[in-house]
Design a protein around this motif. Structure first.
Motif, PDB file in Angstrom:
ATOM      1  N   UNK A 378       0.805  -1.217   0.000  1.00 52.48           N
ATOM      2  CA  UNK A 378       0.000   0.000   0.000  1.00 52.48           C
ATOM      3  C   UNK A 378       0.840   1.269   0.000  1.00 52.48           C
ATOM      4  N   UNK A 379       2.110   1.139   0.314  1.00 49.21           N
ATOM      5  CA  UNK A 379       2.987   2.311   0.305  1.00 49.21           C
ATOM      6  C   UNK A 379       3.772   2.441  -0.997  1.00 49.21           C
ATOM      7  N   UNK A 380       3.594   1.503  -1.912  1.00 47.73           N
ATOM      8  CA  UNK A 380       4.392   1.488  -3.140  1.00 47.73           C
ATOM      9  C   UNK A 380       3.471   1.562  -4.353  1.00 47.73           C
ATOM     10  N   UNK A 381       3.480   2.705  -5.017  1.00 46.88           N
ATOM     11  CA  UNK A 381       2.666   2.905  -6.208  1.00 46.88           C
ATOM     12  C   UNK A 381       3.541   3.123  -7.445  1.00 46.88           C
ATOM     13  N   UNK A 382       4.793   2.722  -7.331  1.00 48.25           N
ATOM     14  CA  UNK A 382       5.756   3.015  -8.399  1.00 48.25           C
ATOM     15  C   UNK A 382       5.410   2.328  -9.704  1.00 48.25           C
ATOM     16  N   UNK A 383       4.677   1.218  -9.629  1.00 51.76           N
ATOM     17  CA  UNK A 383       4.376   0.482 -10.853  1.00 51.76           C
ATOM     18  C   UNK A 383       3.605   1.335 -11.848  1.00 51.76           C
ATOM     19  N   UNK A 384       2.775   2.257 -11.362  1.00 50.47           N
ATOM     20  CA  UNK A 384       1.965   3.077 -12.267  1.00 50.47           C
ATOM     21  C   UNK A 384       2.827   4.086 -13.026  1.00 50.47           C
ATOM     22  N   UNK A 385       3.742   4.725 -12.336  1.00 48.90           N
ATOM     23  CA  UNK A 385       4.636   5.660 -13.031  1.00 48.90           C
ATOM     24  C   UNK A 385       5.583   4.908 -13.952  1.00 48.90           C
ATOM     25  N   UNK A 386       6.003   3.714 -13.552  1.00 53.28           N
ATOM     26  CA  UNK A 386       6.870   2.907 -14.422  1.00 53.28           C
ATOM     27  C   UNK A 386       6.140   2.516 -15.701  1.00 53.28           C
ATOM     28  N   UNK A 387       4.870   2.204 -15.600  1.00 54.24           N
ATOM     29  CA  UNK A 387       4.092   1.872 -16.791  1.00 54.24           C
ATOM     30  C   UNK A 387       3.962   3.073 -17.719  1.00 54.24           C
ATOM     31  N   UNK A 388       3.745   4.243 -17.130  1.00 52.16           N
ATOM     32  CA  UNK A 388       3.605   5.446 -17.950  1.00 52.16           C
ATOM     33  C   UNK A 388       4.929   5.862 -18.569  1.00 52.16           C
ATOM     34  N   UNK A 389       6.037   5.457 -17.948  1.00 56.86           N
ATOM     35  CA  UNK A 389       7.356   5.802 -18.488  1.00 56.86           C
ATOM     36  C   UNK A 389       7.724   4.968 -19.709  1.00 56.86           C
ATOM     37  N   UNK A 390       7.020   3.846 -19.929  1.00 58.28           N
ATOM     38  CA  UNK A 390       7.303   3.027 -21.107  1.00 58.28           C
ATOM     39  C   UNK A 390       6.936   3.794 -22.369  1.00 58.28           C
ATOM     40  N   UNK A 391       7.646   3.550 -23.429  1.00 58.05           N
ATOM     41  CA  UNK A 391       7.375   4.264 -24.677  1.00 58.05           C
ATOM     42  C   UNK A 391       6.120   3.727 -25.333  1.00 58.05           C
ATOM     43  N   UNK A 392       5.467   4.574 -26.123  1.00 55.43           N
ATOM     44  CA  UNK A 392       4.274   4.165 -26.857  1.00 55.43           C
ATOM     45  C   UNK A 392       3.020   4.286 -26.031  1.00 55.43           C
ATOM     46  N   UNK A 393       1.900   3.925 -26.655  1.00 51.90           N
ATOM     47  CA  UNK A 393       0.593   3.977 -26.002  1.00 51.90           C
ATOM     48  C   UNK A 393       0.342   2.666 -25.263  1.00 51.90           C
ATOM     49  N   UNK A 394      -0.005   2.755 -23.997  1.00 51.61           N
ATOM     50  CA  UNK A 394      -0.182   1.560 -23.187  1.00 51.61           C
ATOM     51  C   UNK A 394      -1.441   0.791 -23.585  1.00 51.61           C
ATOM     52  N   UNK A 395      -1.347  -0.541 -23.517  1.00 49.57           N
ATOM     53  CA  UNK A 395      -2.528  -1.385 -23.718  1.00 49.57           C
ATOM     54  C   UNK A 395      -3.333  -1.504 -22.430  1.00 49.57           C
ATOM     55  N   UNK A 396      -2.754  -1.069 -21.320  1.00 50.17           N
ATOM     56  CA  UNK A 396      -3.464  -1.056 -20.056  1.00 50.17           C
ATOM     57  C   UNK A 396      -4.525   0.037 -20.098  1.00 50.17           C
ATOM     58  N   UNK A 397      -5.751  -0.288 -19.692  1.00 50.60           N
ATOM     59  CA  UNK A 397      -6.842   0.687 -19.801  1.00 50.60           C
ATOM     60  C   UNK A 397      -7.411   1.097 -18.449  1.00 50.60           C
ATOM     61  N   UNK A 398      -7.066   0.400 -17.383  1.00 53.29           N
ATOM     62  CA  UNK A 398      -7.536   0.815 -16.067  1.00 53.29           C
ATOM     63  C   UNK A 398      -6.572   0.317 -15.009  1.00 53.29           C
TER      64      UNK A 398
END
Length: 683
Positions: A378-398
């Motif tokens: 619950x104290x680690x939300x880094x995965x979301x910024x890491x996903x946004x840092x990937x190049x291109x448009x994400x296939x993740x939608x929510x």
């Protein structure tokens, strides 16, 4: 397990020797054959059994073409004897595919059935060689749905529409409320090859005798659980589809916990009976595809790199999509995906792996489903910024957000910050607060203030109830009824008052205290966790009606000390009707009429006929030749559809078959911004 090179050569040789082709295979088409209802095609083909070769080395895809000439490539699957839920058959010659048809009229289909080593996970349409029922084709006719209410057969597939909220095929936007617990929902003993952790004893009585069961009456208790959730107004259940090394350890689609490329056909057919009932009751299934303790379990079984994308994982995704993809599902790549644990297959799931999995699922499903991921501690939300840092448009939608709400602002600020983070990246994520908890006993008032309304006013698309201590073991849903009530009150507040939440955003700076959720012009929702009053800045030059809503008890809107308000800065909203020190929701709505006097005068020559009419085509005449913007509203003022249409003054035919029975307002706006409106009644 996979074939060694010698066995692969022998398999291919035998396949080429004994393959045969159908141009008109024996097929059974079943279902209601109605829009948004499950339509099933069952073919008689190769006679095989539950074995890795069956699932890996045969690939059935069916291309459906809609009346509007849209194509949907839907993966099919091995269905044993076609009745495995009742017979527990492990072999047979039945191959099956399901469609959720979104159009009425004549549909066509054509089967691709090919064989080759590991062809099931190949994206190459020409891989392997054609065999069995390849080339089978035909047609069927879909008529309008006859369902209403919460039943998803009235609304169709839930779709990602590149907005902050998902939307059903019929145009209705979705606000999500439901249960995160038990995440071991599928550990139910009436499923084949399943150790039964759950009995659902306390809610079994909600099974009404007409619900579907299997194998001579099995499944009544879990049907009671489904019915109970629906009776509480919930619309989602979150659960693990594979937890072999994680919490619970007894939910998986395989015949045993040592297999990973062979699937238990009868168990999955029994799951399907439950999932179909959930669809009919208006309950989304959030498929949590793995969890942190077995993030790389498939890769570990195959002996490949921990951060590879194994063949068996791809097969797992395909089998679930083929069997259940027609339903309203949220595909959750993983629970606590970036939380590293000890043990085999537990190395954390990286952002690159999550994106790769999301892209694979997106390419495989013929629909625009929600594809999510759940953050780690619950104290680690880094995965979301890491996903946004990937190049291109994400296939993740929510995203599925886990986090503590110990402090007043924590739940609210988490949702808001990830909205802002995604928006800065040009991404629209549907953000749900799926696992809100704190580190002490759950207090309903604190939960209502810091989780439910905190996330709603931040732009959260939904919330689940998570049991701090019972998310694995507890199945007595009645223990959580107070929380379900609070969620239902919030959902009903949005829908009953036709609040366009999908067009609204957080704007706390415009109020002196509390949380503000508004569209900036016509609709303002203020949450006051401690009651009292507030000042609001209202731009423009409009008048507003003020109503109060009780988030603790629900019910109709109420009058406070003020009934109206005009635009201006620091305008007082007055005081609540009662209980001034308790939480309240304030709704300010711009005074307006659905059809203005000017529109009514201009619309005298506009004719819509037949009116009343049945769902389908209508005729329009009386407008000048032009390209118009057509907006369709329900009677409460909620916009359902917006499109551009070219109108001929003499007569224009238009298909409104997507509208259910009801009263609608059709507004046409010309290129010169002149408005014309008429009421339409669909019987």
């Amino acid at each position: 397990m996979t074939l060694n090179p010698t066995m692969r050569m022998l398999f291919c040789a035998l396949t080429l020797t004994f393959s045969f082709f159908y141009t008109h295979a024996q097929v059974s088409i079943t279902g209601d054959l109605k829009q948004y209802h499950k339509t099933t095609l069952t073919f008689t083909g190769l006679n095989v059994s539950e074995a890795p070769d069956t699932f890996l080395n045969y690939r059935m895809n069916v291309t459906f073409t809609s009346p509007g000439n849209e194509t949907y490539v839907v993966p099919g699957y091995f269905a044993a004897d076609g009745n495995a839920a009742n017979t527990s058959a492990t072999s047979g010659d039945k191959w099956r595919v399901h469609l959720n048809p979104n159009e009425t009229g004549l549909w066509s289909y054509e089967v691709s059935f090919r064989t080759g080593v590991d062809i099931a996970v190949s994206p190459d349409v020409n891989a392997g060689s054609a065999t069995s029922i390849d080339g089978a084709s035909g047609t069927f006719t879909i008529t309008a749905t006859d369902k209403t209410g919460n039943d998803f057969r009235a609304h169709g597939k839930l779709e990602y529409v590149q907005e902050d909220y998902a939307r059903f095929a019929d145009g209705t936007y979705f606000y999500e409320v439901g249960a995160d617990s038990p995440e071991t929902f599928l550990e139910y003993g009436d499923f084949d090859a399943t150790v039964g952790r759950h009995t659902f004893t306390e809610v079994a009585a909600y099974q009404d005798g007409s619900d579907p069961t299997w194998a001579g009456g099995k499944g009544t208790e879990i049907m009671g659980a489904v019915n109970y959730l629906a009776s509480q107004g919930m619309n989602v259940q979150y659960f693990l589809t594979m937890n072999i090394e994680g919490d619970g350890k007894e939910a998986f689609p395989f015949p045993s916990n040592t297999e990973y490329t062979s699937y238990d056909v009868s168990k999955l057919a029994q799951w399907q009976i439950v999932f179909d009932h959930m669809y009919n009751k208006g309950l989304i299934q959030e498929f949590v595809l793995t969890e942190d303790e077995n993030s790389n379990w498939f890769e570990d079984q195959e002996g490949v790199g921990q951060h590879d994308f194994s063949t068996s994982r791809k097969l797992y995704y395909r089998e679930l999509i083929a069997r259940f993809g027609y339903l309203n599902i949220i595909y959750n790549i993983g629970e606590e995906a970036n939380w590293e644990h000890n043990g085999p297959g537990a190395d954390f799931y990286t952002a690159t792996q999550i994106e790769e999995a999301a892209a694979y699922i997106q390419a495989l499903t013929p629909y625009t489903d929600l594809i999510s991921v759940h953050n780690g501690p619950n104290t680690d939300f880094s995965i979301f910024s890491e996903l946004l840092d990937l190049s291109g448009t994400s296939s993740l939608t929510c995203i599925s957000l886990q986090g503590s709400y110990d402090s007043y602002g924590s739940g609210h600020n988490k949702v808001k910050s990830f909205h802002d983070l995604a928006e800065a990246d040009g991404t629209k994520w549907v953000i749900r607060y799926t696992e809100p908890y704190n580190n002490s006993n759950m207090n309903i008032e604190t939960w209502t203030e810091r989780s439910l309304w905190a996330s709603l006013t931040a732009g959260g698309a939904g919330i689940h109830y998570y049991s701090n201590n019972g998310d694995i073991t507890e199945d007595n849903y009645t223990l959580w009824s107070d929380f379900f009530n609070r969620m239902r009150y919030a959902k009903d507040f949005l829908y009953d008052n036709a609040i366009p939440f999908w067009n609204m955003f957080n704007d706390n700076d415009a109020v002196s205290t509390g949380r503000l959720f508004s569209d900036g012009t016509e609709n303002y929702v203020i949450f006051l966790p401690g009651g009292g009053t507030a000042d609001i800045d209202l731009t423009g030059s409009s008048d507003f009606t003020i109503k109060w809503f009780d988030p603790r008890n629900g019910g109709a809107l109420q009058d406070g000390s003020l009934s109206a308000l005009s635009s201006g800065t620091a305008q007082s909203i007055g005081n609540p009707p009662n209980n001034q020190d308790k939480s309240w929701v304030v709704y300010l709505k711009k005074n307006q009429t659905l059809i203005t006097n000017k529109e009514r005068e201009r619309s005298k020559d506009l004719k819509i006929f037949p009116n009343p009419t049945a769902p389908g085509y209508i005729n329009i005449s009386g407008l000048d030749n032009d390209i118009y913007t057509l907006r369709i509203f329900d009677i409460s003022g909620r916009i359902l559809d917006e499109t551009s249409v070219e109108i001929s003054k003499n007569n224009q035919k238009m298909n409104l078959g997507h509208l259910n029975s009801g009263i609608y307002i059709l507004k046409f706006e010309s290129s010169a911004k002149q408005g014309y409106s008429q009421k339409l009644v669909i019987k």
